[in-house]
Design an enzyme around this catalytic site. Structure first.
Site, PDB file in Angstrom:
ATOM      1  N   SER A  72       0.805  -1.221   0.000  1.00  0.00           N
ATOM      2  CA  SER A  72       0.000   0.000   0.000  1.00  0.00           C
ATOM      3  C   SER A  72       0.838   1.272   0.000  1.00  0.00           C
ATOM      4  CB  SER A  72      -0.928   0.001   1.221  1.00  0.00           C
ATOM      5  OG  SER A  72      -0.168  -0.121   2.403  1.00  0.00           O
ATOM      6  N   ASP A 114       7.159  -5.990  13.690  1.00  0.00           N
ATOM      7  CA  ASP A 114       6.253  -6.425  12.614  1.00  0.00           C
ATOM      8  C   ASP A 114       6.665  -7.831  12.184  1.00  0.00           C
ATOM      9  OD1 ASP A 114       4.156  -6.215  10.858  1.00  0.00           O
ATOM     10  OD2 ASP A 114       5.255  -5.082   9.347  1.00  0.00           O
TER      11      ASP A 114
END
Length: 552
Positions: free
Chosen positions: A131, A284
């Site tokens: 994205s 992450d």
């Protein structure tokens, strides 16, 4: 106008996926209901889906920024219900790539030179697209294989517009949703804005990778790719290209002869070392960002390869200490200590009774201890503890919540590699060893030696500072004495005033009583035409009034 059209589209998607049910009883839900006639009929397939799945599908349809919003929201398990959080974890940040020629243009603008002068070869077809950025393969002029991460064109404005819209929606939810104080929508949007701002600076991501590489440079446990700083800028990040096996590709790991048991234990050890030794952890850490080195020489001693350094976590020294102590208290089943630590850390207000917290901790932890060790999750225990503690006004720093989410991911990766992984057996000795080293006399001397130049710099000022402090204490004491005398004088004045008021009230009452008695002509003794009791009341009342007047 553009924002209005975007808001209308969001409302339409919400209705299509029956997300209006999440806003039942609010003003927003009533407005959405008015728009239902303009939305196509909801399919039976969507109606049968769980609310979490419907939310995930809606976010995917709304576009990449909302996908990122959902991913960040999935990390806030303290704010979203478990069923929704579990679904949002599955959001895939995959979008259509932008043109390779556009990527070349962005690289040339960022680096200030042509792609041909920067790279011997640059592949315009991306390896992956997300994205916020996409990744291209390239080769440097010294023949090193690299990957080039490039921000999407105009992504800053897209994010800015969507964040502004999210802020408006958050304000609306805050004023209309009955559970807004628990959901804290504006806090969530603020965290999303901060996280996205960090991910928009690829130079910062490069710095994160560089720090992590320095901590683990000589390690056989994980490998961090080298940052090519000469080819890195705010919108472009160039890293050494890595080759490996995704940690969730169990079939390929087995085909390569990788020792999965050794690998799973190593993952847990690495995580606790990052948190408590380095205080710099990869936040992450899902399977897409954790690969396994495919080198055949490393079959029995496998090594992780870490990717994507946009989100890193750090704890304050205070939170580090209290978190470590909490883990040790859980290991020892010391529920009283768990309760005390939550209060001492400032996570829970001090007015909450320790006994209540102890009982809550026991109710959370005990069911876990009845399970087989291979089924116990330290991340789940911590998540449940924090969830229960919310009833007692729990306040956590965002970094602690980030760590909780990362621990959940790491345990998930470990259990994928080895379903029989005993996290407690692996984690406890690592944690004990790190804590012994961290709080040992040697470490204290090392920290003292590190701060010695600072101490020596300020040492000559110490006598003057001590003298100034002593003078301030003496002056403060004198000032306090003056204040005390003034307070005493004021107290005496108030006491005198109180007595005068009482005398005046009593005197007035007795004079009124004397007048009433005189008018009623009661039976009894009289002095002339005046009743004796009326005379006595009048005299005492007059004395009381005179006393009040004379004292003033």
């Amino acid at each position: 106008m553009k924002a209005l059209f975007r808001a209308c589209r969001i409302g339409k998607v919400m209705l299509r996926y029956r997300l209006d049910t999440l806003l039942d009883g609010t003003a927003v839900e009533r407005w959405l209901r008015l728009a239902k006639p303009f939305v196509p009929r909801i399919s039976a397939e969507i109606v049968e889906q769980s609310r979490g799945r419907r939310l995930r599908l809606a976010l995917q349809e709304l576009g990449p920024i909302f996908v990122k919003f959902g991913q960040i929201l999935s990390t806030r398990r303290d704010l979203v219900p478990q069923d929704i959080g579990d679904e949002l974890v599955m959001l895939q940040d995959r979008v259509e790539p932008f043109e390779g020629q556009t990527a070349r243009s962005i690289i040339e603008t960022a680096l200030g030179k042509s792609v041909e002068s920067a790279f011997a070869h640059f592949d315009t077809v991306p390896l992956a697209s997300a994205s916020i950025s996409q990744v291209h393969a390239a080769t440097l002029h010294d023949r090193r294989a690299v990957v080039v991460k490039v921000l999407r064109p105009d992504i800053e404005h897209q994010i800015s517009d969507d964040i502004a819209l999210l802020k408006s929606l958050a304000t609306l939810v805050e004023h209309t949703h009955p559970n807004a104080d628990k959901i804290r929508p504006r806090e969530i949007v603020a965290e999303i804005e901060t996280t996205l701002a960090a991910e928009l600076d690829l130079q910062r991501e490069g710095a994160n990778a560089s720090v992590l590489r320095r901590f683990w440079e000589a390690s056989d446990d994980i490998y961090v790719p080298e940052v090519i700083w000469s080819h890195t800028a705010e919108r472009v990040l160039t890293l050494e290209r890595m080759y490996g096996i995704p940690s969730d590709d169990i079939a390929l790991l087995d085909a390569s002869g990788i020792d999965r048991k050794a690998l799973s234990s190593k993952g847990i050890r690495v995580f606790y070392t990052q948190v408590f030794r380095d205080n710099f952890f990869h936040a992450d850490a899902h399977s897409g960002n954790i690969w396994v080195d495919s080198d055949p020489a490393r079959k029995s001693n496998p090594r992780f390869i870490v990717l994507d350094f946009g989100i890193m976590g750090q704890l304050s020294q205070k939170d580090q200490y209290y978190l470590a102590e909490n883990f040790m208290a859980i290991f020892h089943k010391d529920y009283r200590r768990i309760a005390e630590l939550h209060v001492e850390a400032g996570w829970i207000p001090p007015h909450v009774r320790i006994e209540e917290l102890e009982a809550a901790a026991r109710s959370v932890c005990e069911p876990y201890f009845t399970r087989p060790l291979s089924q116990i999750s330290l991340a789940e225990v911590m998540m449940k503890l924090f969830h229960v503690a919310r009833r007692y006004q729990l306040t956590l720093q965002p970094q602690l919540i980030l760590l909780q989410k990362t621990l959940l991911n790491i345990e998930g990766v470990g259990r994928q590699l080895d379903p029989e992984l005993d996290i407690w057996v692996v984690a406890r000795p690592v944690l004990e060893r790190i804590l012994r080293a961290r709080y040992s006399p040697r470490h204290a001397l090392k920290e003292l030696n590190k701060r010695l130049p600072e101490i020596m710099t300020h040492a000559p000022d110490t006598p003057r500072l001590i003298h100034t402090w002593l003078v301030q204490q003496v002056e403060s004491r004198k000032q306090n004495d003056v204040y005390l005398q003034q307070i005493r004088a004021l107290a005496m004045t108030l006491q005198g005033l109180q007595r005068r008021v009482v005398n005046a009230i009593v005197g007035s009452g007795l004079l009124v009583a004397a007048a009433v008695l005189y008018g009623l002509h009661p039976d009894g003794l009289y002095l002339g035409t005046i009743p004796v009791w009326s005379l006595i009341s009048g005299c005492i009342g007059a004395l009381a009034l005179f006393s009040a007047w004379w004292r003033s």
